[in-house]
Every structure is written in C-alpha cells, then in structure tokens.
Design an enzyme around this catalytic site. Structure first.
Site, PDB file in Angstrom:
ATOM      1  N   LYS A  93      35.602  18.444 -41.692  1.00 26.66           N
ATOM      2  CA  LYS A  93      36.540  19.543 -41.453  1.00 26.66           C
ATOM      3  C   LYS A  93      36.478  20.109 -40.020  1.00 26.66           C
ATOM      4  CE  LYS A  93      37.410  20.123 -46.277  1.00 26.66           C
ATOM      5  NZ  LYS A  93      36.535  19.920 -47.391  1.00 26.66           N
ATOM      6  N   TYR A 110      31.612  19.874 -54.828  1.00 27.66           N
ATOM      7  CA  TYR A 110      32.464  18.734 -54.466  1.00 27.66           C
ATOM      8  C   TYR A 110      31.867  18.053 -53.244  1.00 27.66           C
ATOM      9  CZ  TYR A 110      36.489  15.921 -53.072  1.00 27.66           C
ATOM     10  OH  TYR A 110      37.312  14.867 -52.728  1.00 27.66           O
ATOM     11  N   ASP A 141      25.386  19.618 -48.046  1.00 30.19           N
ATOM     12  CA  ASP A 141      26.757  19.212 -47.743  1.00 30.19           C
ATOM     13  C   ASP A 141      27.462  20.417 -47.119  1.00 30.19           C
ATOM     14  OD1 ASP A 141      29.348  18.407 -47.567  1.00 30.19           O
ATOM     15  OD2 ASP A 141      29.539  17.746 -49.653  1.00 30.19           O
TER      16      ASP A 141
HETATM   17  C1  LIG Z   1      36.246  18.541 -48.166  1.00 28.49           C
HETATM   18  C2  LIG Z   1      34.858  18.258 -48.634  1.00 28.49           C
HETATM   19  C3  LIG Z   1      34.330  16.954 -48.689  1.00 28.49           C
HETATM   20  C4  LIG Z   1      35.183  15.741 -48.465  1.00 28.49           C
HETATM   21  O1  LIG Z   1      35.678  15.671 -47.175  1.00 28.49           O
HETATM   22  P1  LIG Z   1      36.977  14.748 -46.905  1.00 28.49           P
HETATM   23  O2  LIG Z   1      37.116  14.797 -45.418  1.00 28.49           O
HETATM   24  O3  LIG Z   1      38.091  15.368 -47.652  1.00 28.49           O
HETATM   25  O4  LIG Z   1      36.644  13.393 -47.405  1.00 28.49           O
HETATM   26  C5  LIG Z   1      32.997  16.804 -48.991  1.00 28.49           C
HETATM   27  N1  LIG Z   1      32.210  17.859 -49.249  1.00 28.49           N
HETATM   28  C6  LIG Z   1      32.665  19.113 -49.206  1.00 28.49           C
HETATM   29  C7  LIG Z   1      31.733  20.249 -49.441  1.00 28.49           C
HETATM   30  C8  LIG Z   1      34.006  19.352 -48.918  1.00 28.49           C
HETATM   31  O5  LIG Z   1      34.475  20.613 -48.951  1.00 28.49           O
END
Ligand SMILES: *Cc1c(COP(=O)(O)O)cnc(C)c1O
Length: 418
Positions: A262, A139, A234
């Site tokens: 986060k 994701y 990511d």
């Molecule tokens: C949570 C998440 C995102 C998106 O971040 P948001 O602040 O919710 O837009 C992107 N990549 C990873 C791996 C994530 O866990």
C-alpha cells in the site's frame, strides 16, 4: 444498473477486478471513478465525492499528489521497466529501512499478497516447520495458505474459505481469535514445535479496526521466542500509516519479519518484506528460498513510493493527520449518534454501526452492523461521500482531507443517521 456496470459484467467476473469493489453488502451498484485530486474523486457520470476509501490505504498524501505525479511522469519518460537493476530501487530500499532501524534487508515485490506469501515461505525455510498461525478476521492477501478461517470443530483447525484451496494446504494453517493469549498458549503447548510463524496485523484493520492490547502482542512475542517460531507483522496497512516505519515500537514489540505494501508504492503496485540479514539472506540468489518478479522494483512504483516516503519523512504529515482525525472524531462524538461509534487509530477510522462495546476480536463484532451500514452507505453516497462498500472496512484519511472536508462529513453522517 448503469450501462457501464452492465457492460463491465459482460467482460469481467462480477464487473470488478477485486471483489471488495462490488457493492455486495450495500445497496446499489459500484461507482465508476474517472479521476481524483486531493480528497475528491469524480465519477464517470461527473459526480464529485469526498473519498474515504482512498484506494484502501496507499494514498496517504491524497489523489494525484503533485510531487508523486511529477516523480512518476519524469521517470516514465526514461523507460517503464528494465528487468535489471536501477539506482532508485536502492534508494527506496534505504528509505524503507530508515523506518525500521533494526532491520538490515528489504526485498520489494509487486503486492502485499506476494510479500506475505514470501515471508511465510521464508519462515518455513528458516525454521524447517510447516504450520502458520493467523487470526480470525486478519487479512494477509489471497494466497492459498491464508484464505482460511477457523473451523467449527476444533477452534484452531483451519478450513478453506475459498474454493480451490486444497485441504492439505488449509491444514497447515491454524486460526486463533485476536486478543486471546490463553488460546495461543494452548495451541503452542500442543503444536509449538511445528509452528513456523505467527502472522498478525499488529493493528488489525481488515475486519473493522480491532485495536490490540500491548500485552497481547508482547505475549505472542514471548511465545514465539519460547518455541522458536517467527513473529511476522503484516503491516501492509499500518506500515508508514501512523508513523515513519512500523508500529512495533508503539507496542514495544520487535517482529522477525515485516510485510509492507500500500503506502510504500504511493498508489502503484508494490509490496515488500524486511528483516535481519541472517533471515532475509535466505532468499535467492543468496539463499535457497526462491522468490522473483518480472516487475519487482519497477521504476514507476519505485518513483511513486520514494516520492511518498520522502514527504512522510520530511514533512509534518503524521501530526496534521492526527490533529484532523482527532477533531473529526470529537466532533462526531459530540453528536452522540445512536448506533454509530468511531474507532480510530491515527488516520484510520472505522465507523462501527453499533452501540455495543468496542470489539478487540472478530467474534465480538456486533452481528447487525452490515444491516445498519447498508442504508447509511447509500445515503452518504447520494450525499457525495464515497465510503468503502462494507461495514467491516475502515476509512482512510489523507493529508488532502481538510478540516472543512471532515466537518462536512460529520454533518453528512448526522443527516444520514437521522
Ligand atoms: C491489502 C492487504 C494485503 C494484500 O495486499 P495486496 O497488495 O492487495 O495484495 C495483505 N495484508 C494486509 C494487512 C492488507 O491490508
């Protein structure tokens, strides 16, 4: 249905502001949370829960950590936003870069989605290519190019998994399975000269916890080098979660760009991308890649992020988290519960509702986990344990989760599995 949820459904689509909050795959309705302190949250009905969702990862210090709250409240007295430079954003940039000694520049944005979206644009500009490679079950936020899954025909051909994503955009993404280097080699052999970047969560935690082999990540690094593509880690979840910085060093791999989110916002909206100056200076105003944000680097998020990183840097948080999480895992494993295994990396815990082999790719995940997790979730919730409402989501522990909290959780899991 609770009155509040019924009311929410009248003004908000599905009653939620992010679909993962809906109880779509577990029984019951979403719980409305009133407040949180440490490891606990209290619902609008006055029920206390041990929180194992922790806002999906940012709260590594627990709810309402006194130092974070104090930093934010102090900052708020002096103005919420300027849309102009301020000194703390420089401090935050320096603090983030301390965790990534190889990187030279970091730009902060307001979400993980924006960070990955910008990193992809940057990679395309730097390489003059258009294709992105992602992995099934990874994701990367909700921007168009990443809302795709593997198509059924050609395994790597992506199709949109959201309405409203133009085919032309989905057609610029390729999707592979995690842990399948051979498939990556085949893809690069066919289309390597059009691939701008491989985007991967080095520790995939959005489809269960799919811990990758060192050789796989190193293999991707080599492929990217061979074909002149960029490797983007990511680390919106993994950044500052397992150690101060990214997890590249744990695998002996240095990516070209890292995206964060986060934890670096300490519970307020924040994202970031970082890398070498030569790449990052392609961003406006130095370079031709446009990116902007009215509230980027806003003083409150920056204050929360700084206060969080400060504790992570100085304190023993990671050691304590590892010890407690390890103890939790071994206590639970001793119970030998049927149909429940713990997959864990540091303070990230996936309750895998299966007796099968631990998966390393999304297509290996037991198809029955949602069915088994639903009733477990319901029983735990009624016992005072708030878990993310999906079998595919991981639990997050924080500094505030005590050994007593976790022993209680073990007992609750035993009772709920009986
Ligand atoms: C949570 C998440 C995102 C998106 O971040 P948001 O602040 O919710 O837009 C992107 N990549 C990873 C791996 C994530 O866990």
């Amino acid at each position: 249905m609770s009155q509040l949820f019924a009311r929410a459904c009248r003004s908000i689509p599905g009653g939620v502001n992010s679909p993962v909050r809906a109880f779509a795959s577990v029984p019951g309705d979403p719980v409305f949370i009133d407040r949180g302190k440490g490891s606990k949250i209290v619902s609008s009905e006055g029920r206390e829960y041990l929180d194992l969702c922790m806002s999906w990862g940012p709260l590594i210090l627990g709810h309402a950590d006194p130092e974070v709250v104090q930093a934010v409240s102090r900052r708020a007295q002096d103005g919420l936003s300027f849309g102009a430079c301020h000194s703390q954003e420089v401090e935050l940039a320096e603090a983030i870069l301390e965790g990534f000694p190889w990187a030279e520049r970091v730009r902060t944005v307001s979400s993980g989605t924006e960070a990955v979206m910008t990193a992809a644009r940057l990679a395309r500009a730097a390489t003059g290519r258009s294709l992105l490679v992602k992995f099934n079950g990874g994701y990367h936020g909700h921007s168009d190019g990443f809302l795709v899954k593997a198509g059924s025909g050609l395994a790597t051909q992506a199709i949109a998994n959201s309405a409203g994503v133009p085919e032309a955009i989905a057609a610029c993404t390729r999707v592979l399975e995690f842990d399948d280097l051979q498939a990556a080699r085949v893809l690069f052999a066919a289309e390597g000269s059009d691939i701008a970047a491989v985007v991967i969560e080095p520790m995939p935690a959005n489809n269960g916890l799919l811990i990758q082999r060192r050789e796989f990540l190193q293999g991707l690094r080599s492929l990217c080098d061979e074909y002149g593509a960029l490797l983007i880690f990511d680390e919106v979840i993994s950044g500052f979660r397992l150690r101060f910085g990214g997890i590249g060093p744990l695998y002996g791999v240095r990516p070209d760009l890292v995206t964060l989110g986060k934890i670096i916002g300490g519970g307020l909206p924040m994202g970031a991308l970082l890398g070498a100056a030569a790449l990052m200076d392609l961003l406006a105003p130095v370079g031709p890649v446009y990116q902007a944000g009215t509230l980027s680097g806003n003083p409150l998020s920056v204050a929360a992020g700084l206060a969080t990183l400060k504790q992570l840097k100085e304190g023993s948080v990671y050691r304590i988290l590892e010890q407690r999480a390890e103890r939790f895992q071994s206590q639970l494993e001793v119970k030998k519960l049927l149909g429940l295994q713990v997959v864990r990396m540091g303070s990230i815990v996936w309750l895998y509702c299966s007796d099968g082999a631990i998966p390393t790719a999304a297509d290996q995940v037991d198809g029955g986990i949602s069915e088994r997790f639903g009733p477990l979730h319901q029983r735990l919730l009624s016992g005072g344990y708030y878990l993310p409402p999906s079998a595919f989501e991981v639990c997050f522990l924080s500094k505030a989760h005590s050994d007593e909290d976790l022993t209680g959780f073990v007992d609750a899991l035993v009772a709920a599995s009986a």
